[in-house]
Design a protein around this motif. Sequence first.
Motif, mmCIF file in Angstrom:
data_model
loop_
_atom_site.group_PDB
_atom_site.id
_atom_site.type_symbol
_atom_site.label_atom_id
_atom_site.label_comp_id
_atom_site.label_asym_id
_atom_site.label_seq_id
_atom_site.Cartn_x
_atom_site.Cartn_y
_atom_site.Cartn_z
ATOM 1 N N ASN A 61 0.808 -1.217 0.000
ATOM 2 C CA ASN A 61 0.000 0.000 0.000
ATOM 3 C C ASN A 61 0.844 1.271 0.000
ATOM 4 O O ASN A 61 0.323 2.364 0.189
ATOM 5 N N GLY A 62 2.155 1.125 -0.197
ATOM 6 C CA GLY A 62 2.999 2.289 -0.403
ATOM 7 C C GLY A 62 3.747 2.831 0.794
ATOM 8 O O GLY A 62 4.426 3.854 0.684
ATOM 9 N N LEU A 63 3.665 2.183 1.960
ATOM 10 C CA LEU A 63 4.445 2.655 3.096
ATOM 11 C C LEU A 63 5.915 2.322 2.886
ATOM 12 O O LEU A 63 6.241 1.300 2.288
ATOM 13 N N THR A 64 6.770 3.175 3.391
ATOM 14 C CA THR A 64 8.211 2.949 3.296
ATOM 15 C C THR A 64 8.696 2.251 4.557
ATOM 16 O O THR A 64 8.025 2.312 5.607
ATOM 17 N N PRO A 65 9.865 1.622 4.502
ATOM 18 C CA PRO A 65 10.437 1.046 5.721
ATOM 19 C C PRO A 65 10.599 2.090 6.831
ATOM 20 O O PRO A 65 10.361 1.781 8.003
ATOM 21 N N GLU A 66 10.949 3.303 6.470
ATOM 22 C CA GLU A 66 11.114 4.358 7.477
ATOM 23 C C GLU A 66 9.787 4.685 8.150
ATOM 24 O O GLU A 66 9.733 4.893 9.368
ATOM 25 N N GLU A 67 8.703 4.734 7.379
ATOM 26 C CA GLU A 67 7.388 5.001 7.959
ATOM 27 C C GLU A 67 6.953 3.862 8.874
ATOM 28 O O GLU A 67 6.385 4.097 9.949
ATOM 29 N N ILE A 68 7.237 2.637 8.464
ATOM 30 C CA ILE A 68 6.897 1.476 9.287
ATOM 31 C C ILE A 68 7.669 1.531 10.608
ATOM 32 O O ILE A 68 7.112 1.303 11.682
ATOM 33 N N ARG A 69 8.945 1.862 10.539
ATOM 34 C CA ARG A 69 9.754 2.011 11.755
ATOM 35 C C ARG A 69 9.160 3.083 12.668
ATOM 36 O O ARG A 69 9.073 2.900 13.885
ATOM 37 N N GLU A 70 8.744 4.196 12.108
ATOM 38 C CA GLU A 70 8.179 5.276 12.913
ATOM 39 C C GLU A 70 6.899 4.846 13.627
ATOM 40 O O GLU A 70 6.650 5.252 14.765
ATOM 41 N N VAL A 71 6.096 4.015 12.972
ATOM 42 C CA VAL A 71 4.899 3.480 13.632
ATOM 43 C C VAL A 71 5.309 2.691 14.870
ATOM 44 O O VAL A 71 4.739 2.865 15.960
ATOM 45 N N MET A 72 6.319 1.839 14.727
ATOM 46 C CA MET A 72 6.758 1.003 15.849
ATOM 47 C C MET A 72 7.345 1.851 16.983
ATOM 48 O O MET A 72 7.157 1.541 18.157
ATOM 49 N N MET A 73 8.020 2.917 16.637
ATOM 50 C CA MET A 73 8.581 3.798 17.668
ATOM 51 C C MET A 73 7.453 4.512 18.418
ATOM 52 O O MET A 73 7.497 4.650 19.641
ATOM 53 N N GLN A 74 6.436 4.933 17.706
ATOM 54 C CA GLN A 74 5.278 5.574 18.336
ATOM 55 C C GLN A 74 4.579 4.584 19.265
ATOM 56 O O GLN A 74 4.185 4.929 20.383
ATOM 57 N N VAL A 75 4.446 3.348 18.814
ATOM 58 C CA VAL A 75 3.840 2.302 19.640
ATOM 59 C C VAL A 75 4.648 2.106 20.918
ATOM 60 O O VAL A 75 4.089 1.988 22.010
ATOM 61 N N ALA A 76 5.963 2.082 20.794
ATOM 62 C CA ALA A 76 6.812 1.871 21.970
ATOM 63 C C ALA A 76 6.572 2.950 23.025
ATOM 64 O O ALA A 76 6.490 2.650 24.215
ATOM 65 N N VAL A 77 6.448 4.192 22.590
ATOM 66 C CA VAL A 77 6.248 5.289 23.548
ATOM 67 C C VAL A 77 4.855 5.247 24.160
ATOM 68 O O VAL A 77 4.688 5.390 25.367
ATOM 69 N N TYR A 78 3.836 5.031 23.349
ATOM 70 C CA TYR A 78 2.465 5.135 23.835
ATOM 71 C C TYR A 78 1.863 3.834 24.351
ATOM 72 O O TYR A 78 0.902 3.861 25.113
ATOM 73 N N CYS A 79 2.424 2.689 23.933
ATOM 74 C CA CYS A 79 1.820 1.408 24.304
ATOM 75 C C CYS A 79 2.765 0.483 25.048
ATOM 76 O O CYS A 79 2.355 -0.571 25.500
ATOM 77 N N GLY A 80 4.022 0.841 25.108
ATOM 78 C CA GLY A 80 4.980 0.034 25.835
ATOM 79 C C GLY A 80 6.131 -0.428 24.957
ATOM 80 O O GLY A 80 5.934 -0.824 23.811
ATOM 81 N N VAL A 81 7.300 -0.343 25.540
ATOM 82 C CA VAL A 81 8.512 -0.709 24.818
ATOM 83 C C VAL A 81 8.487 -2.171 24.364
ATOM 84 O O VAL A 81 8.869 -2.447 23.226
#
Length: 133
Positions: free
Chosen positions: A92-112
């Motif tokens: 669907n066009g997401l880049t690896p960098e965008e995918i990484r940023e999602v995971m980093m946001q999850v770590a901060v808001y939902c737990g490392v």
Amino acid sequence: MTDRPEFDSELFAKGLKVRREVLGAAHVDRSLQSANDFTAPMQKMVTEWCWGELWNRPGLDRRTRSFINLAMISALNRPNEVKLHVRGALNNGLTPEEIREVMMQVAVYCGVPAGLDSLKAAAEVLKEEGKLS
């Protein structure tokens, strides 16, 4: 693919088209071909409701839906689903960098732990897909 009568509906066909486009035909066909009397109702529900109804709504594009899915599935710490939806996100066009940023946001808001597990799952897929060295 399969000749299960419960998979014979207009909504199922509509969902099957989107599901294949996002997740890949090989994965979807394997899931449906392995369906049995116990698992077929879930395959029907997911294909019709998730892919036939929700993913076909006009309010969000597929790219945005992929962002949302990755965040929610990562927050729930479901690495197998993360892997599946990372492939879909790439389609669907997401880049690896965008995918990484999602995971980093999850770590901060939902737990490392959820963020780390999801990042690891995403990295495996990105490597398999030739997007990481």
